[in-house]
Structures are given as structure tokens and as C-alpha cells.
Design an enzyme around this catalytic site. Sequence first.
Site: not given
Length: 351
Positions: A231, A176, A66, A208
Site C-alpha cells: 500500500d 493510493d 487494492h 479497501e
Amino acid sequence: MDTKIFLELLCNNKGVSGYEHTLKDAIVSAFNEFTDDITVDKLGNIMALKKGSSDENNVKIMIAAHMDEIGLMVKDVEENGFIRFTNIGGFDPRTILGQEVIVHGKEDIFGVIGSKPPHLQEASEHDKAIKMEDMIIDIGYSKEKVNELVSIGDSITIRRTMANLQGTRIAAKALDDRAGIAAIYECVKELSKMKHEADVYFVSTVQEEVSMAGALVSSYKIDPDIGIAVDVGFGTTPELSKSDSIELGKGPGITLGGNIHPTLRKRLTEIAGEYNIPFQMEISPGPTGTDARAMQITREGIPSLVLSIPLRYMHTSVEVVDMVDIKHTAKLLAFFIASISNENLEGLLCY
């Protein structure tokens, strides 16, 4: 493009959940060199297809990372020009007080997050964390000037640029999961040197952090045989036990749990052993909280895996990763993809 330079470009950019369009050009330009077709859907997911060597009925593998980041949003402007705000995604209010920010209004505007100074707090307030609703953003303008430039709903990001730590480690906001985008970019470069039967969809997903909507609609469109979420996982720090975290520099975490297809996970660990790629086991007994959750329950169900890049200080503006882990994640993905064929797929998907 060098993968670290690409990652820096992404992290220094803005792209709060729902506002990811600012990243499109950089991602499309990077993947365009190594893929056969790129499409952008109605939500903003970027789907880059690298075709396999088989002529027809190819296995379809979807690799999702994401691109959205957590952030803030303007919710009101006070009479004195101070901006009240709320969060988009999981921000810990304790990490944002005193931070420099950029308010993305009609132009990008610098500001600072402030609150009542400790000298003026009541005694009962000294031991309590300051709530987000008690903080303000000060950009230095009057209300009239603020209203010219800023609207309710404008996104806000922490003002931060990537920094090199010692060795191969870096600190930045939005690692992230832009570290995941970097890993799948490195993977597609690795695959360009290999022969693989599967059609591989490298998907940079949106939203996300708030809903996993991007993975839900893109996996519905692609309808892959295998879905893999790339991720980040909780990097070990002194207060975390080894059973709840994964070490930086020791390879990606291969997730084990209910969200994960057991036979595919076993194959992934076998590939890691075969090619001497370091990895760690990451335990997630319930839904993983990644795009794999959305992929797994799309249509009649998609067999799913999760690879986690170790990351310290998650959901802060000083997230830390090791570039070595990004490289190992990419190699493991590439060799796994190359091992999947029309002939062995059915056996791999059996329980």
C-alpha cells in the site's frame, strides 16, 4: 508492458470502491503474460497465480494491493439541474471545491464542483471550510436532461490525468493504491527471472477504501501461509515529522506494529540488507488500515506484513510518488519470496 505506462493506464481510468470492474481488462492483460492462472471472484478481486518450482505442498504467499480509489456518488438532482453528491471513501471536502469531475452516468459527463462565491457569503462563513453538502456539481444541463443521463448512485471521479514531475516523480489521482498494483506487477516481472518454491498469488483487491471486503474474501479463498499488503504510506512534507512519515526516493516503508508478524518482518529487513535495497521503518502500533488487517484475522489467522510506498498528499487528486520506490518495493518483494521455502517456513513463522 513498461510499469510506468501500466500505472498511467490505471490511474487515468476510473474505479471507485464498488465500481472497480472498469480496471479488470487492463490488469488481467498485464499479469497474464507472467502468471500461470488468473481468476476473478464474485466481488471482483483479480487473483493472478504464479506457480512455484516445488511439485506439491507449496508454500502459498498472497501479495495484495487494492485497485479501488476514493470518489463521489450522486445522491440527488436539484430542480435547476445541479447534482448533489456524497463521498465514497475518505475525501477531505477542502480538496474538492473547484475541481473538474467526470460523472459516470449512461455516458461520462464533464462537470465542475461549485458553491456559493465568497463575495456572497455571510461574515460568519468566511473562516469556515465549506461542507460537502453545501457543494454542487454543475454539468450545464436542465434537470430533465440530467435525469436522462444520470441516476442516483452513479459514481463520480475527479478529472485528472497523470503528470510527470521532475526526475522520477509523478502526480496523479488514485496512486493510493494503484502504485501498489504497479509494484506487484513489477515484482511478478522480477520473479519471472528467478527460481522460487512458493506459489505466489498477486491479488488486486476491491473495496479497501470502504470495508477491506476484497482482501477478506480473497484471503479466505486462498488461505495463504503468508500475506503481504502493498500500500502507500504518508510521504514526508514540511508539516509532518520524520517519525510520522517516510521519505520519497528512499525505498519502501517496512511496517512495524501489532498487525505485523515480527519474525517475517525481521526476515524482510535482512533481505533488504543482503541485496542492498533501501528501506525505511514505518511505525503502526495498531491496525494498519490496509488489506493486511483483513488478511491477519482471516480464518485462524494469517501471518502478515505491510510494505508502504511513500506517497505525498494522500486522498487528493494530486498524489505524488517516486517510481524509484516502486522499483525498490518490487525487488524487495521478489527476493523475499525467493527466500521462502517449504524447509524454512515453519521456523520463520515461529515467535
